[in-house]
Design an enzyme around this catalytic site. Structure first.
Site, PDB file in Angstrom:
ATOM      1  N   ASP A 290       0.799  -1.226   0.000  1.00 43.12           N
ATOM      2  CA  ASP A 290       0.000   0.000   0.000  1.00 43.12           C
ATOM      3  C   ASP A 290       0.833   1.279   0.000  1.00 43.12           C
ATOM      4  O   ASP A 290       0.359   2.323  -0.438  1.00 43.12           O
ATOM      5  CB  ASP A 290      -1.001   0.014   1.165  1.00 43.12           C
ATOM      6  CG  ASP A 290      -0.352  -0.153   2.530  1.00 43.12           C
ATOM      7  OD1 ASP A 290       0.821  -0.541   2.593  1.00 43.12           O
ATOM      8  OD2 ASP A 290      -1.045   0.101   3.530  1.00 43.12           O
TER       9      ASP A 290
ATOM     10  N   GLU B 245       9.501 -10.730  -1.925  1.00 47.55           N
ATOM     11  CA  GLU B 245      10.541  -9.704  -2.031  1.00 47.55           C
ATOM     12  C   GLU B 245      11.951 -10.302  -2.097  1.00 47.55           C
ATOM     13  O   GLU B 245      12.841  -9.729  -2.733  1.00 47.55           O
ATOM     14  CB  GLU B 245      10.437  -8.731  -0.858  1.00 47.55           C
ATOM     15  CG  GLU B 245       9.185  -7.883  -0.862  1.00 47.55           C
ATOM     16  CD  GLU B 245       7.991  -8.545  -0.193  1.00 47.55           C
ATOM     17  OE1 GLU B 245       6.924  -7.898  -0.103  1.00 47.55           O
ATOM     18  OE2 GLU B 245       8.126  -9.727   0.242  1.00 47.55           O
TER      19      GLU B 245
ATOM     20  N   HIS C 252       0.182   0.238  10.578  1.00 48.88           N
ATOM     21  CA  HIS C 252       0.491  -1.147  10.223  1.00 48.88           C
ATOM     22  C   HIS C 252       1.881  -1.186   9.587  1.00 48.88           C
ATOM     23  O   HIS C 252       2.369  -0.187   9.052  1.00 48.88           O
ATOM     24  CB  HIS C 252      -0.565  -1.690   9.260  1.00 48.88           C
ATOM     25  CG  HIS C 252      -0.645  -0.963   7.954  1.00 48.88           C
ATOM     26  ND1 HIS C 252      -1.147   0.329   7.841  1.00 48.88           N
ATOM     27  CD2 HIS C 252      -0.269  -1.321   6.706  1.00 48.88           C
ATOM     28  CE1 HIS C 252      -1.094   0.705   6.578  1.00 48.88           C
ATOM     29  NE2 HIS C 252      -0.558  -0.270   5.870  1.00 48.88           N
ATOM     30  N   HIS C 253       2.516  -2.314   9.618  1.00 48.90           N
ATOM     31  CA  HIS C 253       3.882  -2.534   9.133  1.00 48.90           C
ATOM     32  C   HIS C 253       4.940  -1.842  10.004  1.00 48.90           C
ATOM     33  O   HIS C 253       6.098  -1.754   9.608  1.00 48.90           O
ATOM     34  CB  HIS C 253       4.061  -2.073   7.681  1.00 48.90           C
ATOM     35  CG  HIS C 253       3.204  -2.780   6.685  1.00 48.90           C
ATOM     36  ND1 HIS C 253       2.604  -3.977   6.936  1.00 48.90           N
ATOM     37  CD2 HIS C 253       2.841  -2.425   5.412  1.00 48.90           C
ATOM     38  CE1 HIS C 253       1.897  -4.354   5.877  1.00 48.90           C
ATOM     39  NE2 HIS C 253       2.018  -3.428   4.952  1.00 48.90           N
TER      40      HIS C 253
ATOM     41  N   GLY D  87      26.753 -17.022  -1.108  1.00 53.12           N
ATOM     42  CA  GLY D  87      26.368 -18.427  -1.048  1.00 53.12           C
ATOM     43  C   GLY D  87      24.994 -18.698  -0.459  1.00 53.12           C
ATOM     44  O   GLY D  87      24.826 -19.650   0.307  1.00 53.12           O
TER      45      GLY D  87
ATOM     46  N   ASP E  47      18.065 -29.889  -6.011  1.00 55.50           N
ATOM     47  CA  ASP E  47      16.669 -30.011  -5.575  1.00 55.50           C
ATOM     48  C   ASP E  47      16.424 -29.290  -4.252  1.00 55.50           C
ATOM     49  O   ASP E  47      15.376 -28.660  -4.053  1.00 55.50           O
ATOM     50  CB  ASP E  47      16.260 -31.485  -5.476  1.00 55.50           C
ATOM     51  CG  ASP E  47      17.228 -32.332  -4.658  1.00 55.50           C
ATOM     52  OD1 ASP E  47      18.329 -31.846  -4.319  1.00 55.50           O
ATOM     53  OD2 ASP E  47      16.902 -33.498  -4.359  1.00 55.50           O
TER      54      ASP E  47
ATOM     55  N   ASN F 241      19.500 -34.977  -6.116  1.00 53.46           N
ATOM     56  CA  ASN F 241      20.378 -35.855  -5.349  1.00 53.46           C
ATOM     57  C   ASN F 241      19.867 -36.016  -3.914  1.00 53.46           C
ATOM     58  O   ASN F 241      20.638 -36.219  -2.981  1.00 53.46           O
ATOM     59  CB  ASN F 241      21.822 -35.343  -5.363  1.00 53.46           C
ATOM     60  CG  ASN F 241      21.896 -33.848  -5.098  1.00 53.46           C
ATOM     61  OD1 ASN F 241      21.013 -33.274  -4.461  1.00 53.46           O
ATOM     62  ND2 ASN F 241      22.953 -33.211  -5.584  1.00 53.46           N
TER      63      ASN F 241
ATOM     64  N   GLY G 111      18.570 -34.077  -1.575  1.00 55.61           N
ATOM     65  CA  GLY G 111      18.859 -33.216  -0.442  1.00 55.61           C
ATOM     66  C   GLY G 111      20.040 -32.301  -0.631  1.00 55.61           C
ATOM     67  O   GLY G 111      20.418 -31.954  -1.747  1.00 55.61           O
TER      68      GLY G 111
ATOM     69  N   GLU H  95      26.124 -29.857   1.935  1.00 53.57           N
ATOM     70  CA  GLU H  95      26.138 -29.939   3.399  1.00 53.57           C
ATOM     71  C   GLU H  95      26.568 -31.323   3.869  1.00 53.57           C
ATOM     72  O   GLU H  95      27.266 -31.463   4.881  1.00 53.57           O
ATOM     73  CB  GLU H  95      24.747 -29.604   3.960  1.00 53.57           C
ATOM     74  CG  GLU H  95      24.111 -28.345   3.417  1.00 53.57           C
ATOM     75  CD  GLU H  95      24.863 -27.079   3.788  1.00 53.57           C
ATOM     76  OE1 GLU H  95      25.912 -27.176   4.449  1.00 53.57           O
ATOM     77  OE2 GLU H  95      24.407 -25.997   3.405  1.00 53.57           O
TER      78      GLU H  95
END
Length: 606
Positions: A59, A82, A147-148, A447, A477, A504, A506, A510
């Site tokens: 708004d 955003e 608001h916000h 990253g 994925d 793969n 996951g 990691e």
């Protein structure tokens, strides 16, 4: 690396703009039709080559959005959120060189959602303007419980947050100052290649202001170097090269791309013949299939033949370096300062000597002229071979990274835009020689997983504008699940990227860093080939094609299919891979990172 212009340079640039504007006013050119503040901002953006604006309506920005939508030269790209919009603005700026990315959000809830993307742009030197629609100037002063807001009157909380991730901010409160503030932040954005922040109060959007400043283009080129200091530095560099008997290697990095010295750097290589290598963040800056290009240098992760050539050079001429951990093989560069000359966007280093405000944009052409007589000898220096690698003849039909990336190298074409997600893709693409004028987009320093999906949207729109070829995304994925909604905007805008989804099971990067068998590195497996039908809703003519490939033969046949390769419509390819497989460079990087992170319990004596 660049942080900002020095205060004296900024003031000189500002005064030059003001003098030029006053001269125009004195000649009566400022008394034409008044212009809305919103239209003034749009005109400045169009002067910078911006034709797409990303963001989400709210708004406090709707009045400005009316002007955006009615502007025949600006296309509004409504994003799903955003964060994705900030990623898209980043990707747009990376592909549309010498322009900037722009996103529009609303006060508080919208702008905070975008901050992660802006932090990445700051980290990686990408020029992005963040416009925030805010309450009226009266409300910004009286601070009612709107608001916000946080409900405690701290209307400046978001501005303080933005200041941590943007190089310059403007909070105009009067129509008398707003044009100068717009010009100031935009000039900083284009000269430092960093994001900037502009608040736009609702009651100023349609305020009328003089349009005369628009006659003075914003200055994108840094001020000239001090001639005496520059001449001294050139003499010092040439002396070091002679002492090295011409055994010099050029190493190109990210800021050569971000600060627009690719042409000057390529001219240096062409006219001197010195061997040239790139850091990961500088990938694509050089013509990678040129005979004088030797490959990617990543410290201890580097192929041995490349590593030997770079580290044994008697002098390294480093252009635009950005020495982050993943960009240097966990800080394993074996290049002593005593054998290094560094050229940057705001300073120069000659061994241990530091020269502020001697910028590479102006220094490089003069250095090329001084070094050109050395070409006969320099062009004979040996260069490591960075020819396309032939996919290995593996007996198993399973698609491996060792096989995938060489095969992708054969698929790529001139002027392709290749977007590689953090993880397996950003490491896998390193050893693929890019065709001439291809562009590589990745986020090696910041990253943020999921970045490339929004970035692909922005990159594809910029590629369409600038007559580039295909836009091709490689994403895991796990990463895709974070920002997958932006596929719907790709379909809406009519761009036709090829989306390779490396399934793969996951977060493979990691797993290699920590938690090899841990459940937290697993994800829910989606029906990837049904995404297009989901994201385009009910339509009489469905858009896009999807494929799943399980074997090398499957993928090889698809890549060899000319209809697929022509990329005339959006396409998604689900590539089934082993969840523990990874490119060689990633495996080695994970070993180094694991040692640094030390995820092991300490003994009582430690």
């Amino acid at each position: 690396m660049s942080i900002s212009l020095s205060p004296s340079q900024q003031e000189i640039s500002r005064l030059k703009r003001e003098v030029s504007t006053l001269q125009q006013e004195a000649h009566g050119r400022d008394f034409g039709e008044p212009i809305y503040v919103g239209n003034y901002l749009l005109a400045r953006l169009e002067q910078l080559g911006v034709t797409h604006m990303f963001g989400v309506p709210g708004d406090f920005n709707l009045g400005f959005l009316d002007l955006v939508e009615d502007d025949p030269k600006m296309e509004w790209v409504g994003n799903c959120n955003e964060l994705n919009a900030s990623y898209a603005a980043d990707g747009y700026a990376r592909v549309k060189w010498r322009s900037i990315g722009v996103l529009l959000t609303t006060f508080g809830v919208g702008e905070l959602s975008a901050i992660n993307g802006l932090a990445g742009a700051f980290s990686e030197h990408v020029p992005v303007l963040h416009i925030v629609g805010v309450p009226s100037t009266t409300q910004m002063k009286t601070k009612p419980m709107l608001h916000h807001t946080l409900g405690d009157g701290r209307f400046d909380a978001y501005e303080k947050a933005a200041a941590q991730f943007t190089i310059a901010q403007a909070h105009p409160m009067t129509k008398e100052t707003i044009a100068a503030e717009i010009d100031r932040v935009l000039t900083t954005c284009i000269t430092t290649a960093r994001p900037v922040y502009l608040t736009l109060p609702t009651d100023l959007v349609y305020a009328k202001i003089p349009s005369g400043r628009l006659l003075t283009p914003l200055q994108a080129i840094p001020p000239q170097n001090n001639p005496d200091e520059e001449a001294f530095i050139l003499d010092e560099i040439v002396k070091l090269i002679r002492e090295a008997k011409g055994e010099v290697v050029i190493l190109v990095d990210a800021c050569a791309v971000r600060h627009h010295v690719i042409e000057e750097t390529r001219e240096l290589v062409k006219r001197t013949g010195f061997p040239v290598y790139s850091a990961p963040m500088g990938k694509g800056a050089m013509i990678e299939r040129d005979e004088r290009f030797g490959g990617i240098y990543v410290g201890s992760l580097t192929r041995e033949d490349i590593k030997e050539k770079v580290e044994n050079a008697k002098l390294i001429l480093s252009i635009g370096s950005l020495k982050s951990d993943f960009n240097t093989g966990n800080f394993t560069y074996s290049i002593p300062t005593a054998r290094t000359v560094e050229l940057h966007s705001d300073h120069t280093k000659v061994r241990y000597a530091y020269y502020p405000n001697i910028v590479m944009k102006h220094l490089l052409p003069k250095l090329t002229a001084r070094l050109e007589p050395m070409a006969p000898k320099a062009s004979q220096l040996p260069v490591a071979s960075f020819d396309p690698i032939t996919p290995p003849d593996e007996p198993s039909p399973v698609i491996t990274h060792d096989w995938l990336w060489p095969r992708i190298g054969k698929f790529l074409r001139s002027k392709d835009v290749v977007v590689a997600e953090t993880g397996t893709s950003s490491f896998g693409i390193l050893e693929v020689p890019l065709p001439e004028d291809a562009v590589c987009v990745s986020q090696i320093l910041w990253g943020s997983i999921g970045y490339t999906v929004g970035s692909t949207l922005g990159a594809a729109l910029a590629a369409r504008e600038t007559k580039m070829n295909r836009t091709i995304l490689f994403v895991g994925d796990g990463s895709l699940q974070l920002t997958v909604q932006e596929i719907s905007v790709m379909i809406k805008t009519g761009v036709t990227p090829i989306l390779f989804v490396l399934n793969n099971s996951g977060y493979t990067i990691e797993r290699h860093l920590h938690g090899w068998e841990r459940k937290y590195n697993d994800i829910t497996n989606w029906k990837w080939t049904e995404l297009f039908s989901l994201f385009q809703g009910s339509t009489s003519k469905p858009k896009g094609k999807s494929y799943t490939v399980y074997t090398k033969t499957d993928l090889d046949e698809l890549l060899s299919n000319e209809e697929f390769a022509s990329a005339k419509e959006i396409q998604l390819v689900e590539v089934i891979m082993d969840k523990f497989d990874a490119p060689r460079a990633l495996r080695r990087q994970a070993e180094l990172s694991g040692k640094m992170n030390r995820y092991v319990p300490l003994s009582p004596t430690q």
